[in-house]
Write an enzyme that holds these catalytic residues in place. Structure first.
Site, mmCIF file in Angstrom:
data_model
loop_
_atom_site.group_PDB
_atom_site.id
_atom_site.type_symbol
_atom_site.label_atom_id
_atom_site.label_comp_id
_atom_site.label_asym_id
_atom_site.label_seq_id
_atom_site.Cartn_x
_atom_site.Cartn_y
_atom_site.Cartn_z
ATOM 1 N N LYS A 40 0.846 -1.215 0.000
ATOM 2 C CA LYS A 40 0.000 0.000 0.000
ATOM 3 C C LYS A 40 0.873 1.254 0.000
ATOM 4 O O LYS A 40 0.650 2.162 -0.781
ATOM 5 C CB LYS A 40 -0.896 0.047 1.253
ATOM 6 C CG LYS A 40 -1.871 -1.089 1.392
ATOM 7 C CD LYS A 40 -2.818 -0.844 2.552
ATOM 8 C CE LYS A 40 -2.160 -0.858 3.915
ATOM 9 N NZ LYS A 40 -1.741 -2.199 4.384
ATOM 10 N N ARG B 242 10.967 -1.617 11.045
ATOM 11 C CA ARG B 242 9.897 -1.248 11.971
ATOM 12 C C ARG B 242 9.764 -2.301 13.072
ATOM 13 O O ARG B 242 9.852 -3.492 12.778
ATOM 14 C CB ARG B 242 8.566 -1.114 11.215
ATOM 15 C CG ARG B 242 8.481 0.174 10.435
ATOM 16 C CD ARG B 242 7.284 0.210 9.512
ATOM 17 N NE ARG B 242 6.076 -0.414 10.028
ATOM 18 C CZ ARG B 242 4.919 -0.403 9.391
ATOM 19 N NH1 ARG B 242 4.815 0.218 8.231
ATOM 20 N NH2 ARG B 242 3.867 -0.990 9.889
#
Ligand code: AMP
Length: 221
Positions: A9, A161
């Site tokens: 995305k 992350r």
């Protein structure tokens, strides 16, 4: 832009932003900025966001909706914008529909979901690295930087992350299926939804997403 964690995305939103000159609004990025702020500025909200994100859980709708409402006030959204990772719950989707219609009188949302199989996603997630300065996304397997571990654009060391580990990925997938699937059904029911195969070359996916958006937008023009 809908889709499970790791479907691309963010990558696709960044490519469309560059091609169309409209902003990418990623609630994940906005929340990551919020949690970076000192306790005195972000307060309890910052630490709540950090705690939930690190556990692979969703941040409450009211908080995310409020952040989106603020972001949509910026002048750069006038010509359109790409919502990346939002809405992620039915509550967010219905709030957004009402907000856009009643408050902002902007065009209604069209939703595109990028679809990719589980094993491919796992590899993408565990290989993902991000530039903390410009948010550019890399993948150590499929889209490595020119110099190992360093951003091509600004030379900043890339980071992984904390929620891109396998156990947190599994929790995020569970959340996605339980909570975000109804969002897909919401937009499908409104006739404002298309699925795109995300297991193609990056450029191919961009092309498919752009065509899908143009097709869905025809009903508004
Ligand atoms: P993302 O960068 O989109 O993968 O989002 C990372 C994390 O931020 C998610 O796992 C959630 O904890 C939180 N988050 C991002 N967007 C939303 C949203 N629309 N609603 C609730 N939580 C969100």
């Amino acid at each position: 832009m809908l889709g499970a964690p790791g479907v691309g995305k963010g990558t696709q939103a960044q490519r469309l932003m560059a091609a169309w000159g409209i902003p990418q609004i990623s609630t994940g990025d906005i929340l990551r900025e919020l949690r970076k702020k000192p306790e005195s500025e972000a307060g309890a909200i910052g630490s709540l966001a950090k705690q939930l994100m690190d556990a692979g859980k969703l941040v409450p709708d009211e908080l995310v909706n409020q952040l989106v409402a603020e972001r949509l006030l910026a002048a750069d959204t006038e010509r359109g914008y790409i919502l990346d990772g939002y809405p992620r719950t039915l509550g967010q989707a219905t709030w957004l529909d009402e907000h856009l219609g009643a408050v902002l009188t902007k065009l209604p949302v069209v939703a595109v979901s990028i679809e990719v199989g589980y094993d491919v996603l796992l590899r993408r997630i565990t290989g993902r690295r991000t530039c903390p300065t410009c948010s550019r996304i890399y993948n150590v397997y499929s889209q490595p930087p020119i110099v190992d571990g360093v951003c091509d654009v600004d030379g900043t060391p890339l980071v992984q992350r904390p929620d891109d580990t396998e156990p947190v990925f599994e929790e995020r997938m569970r959340t996605y299926h339980a909570v975000t699937a109804p969002v897909v059904e919401h937009y499908r029911g409104l006739g404002r939804f298309t699925e795109v195969n995300g297991d193609q070359a990056v450029e191919e996916v961009t092309h498919s997403v752009a065509s899908a958006i143009r097709e869905l937008r025809k009903q508004d023009l």
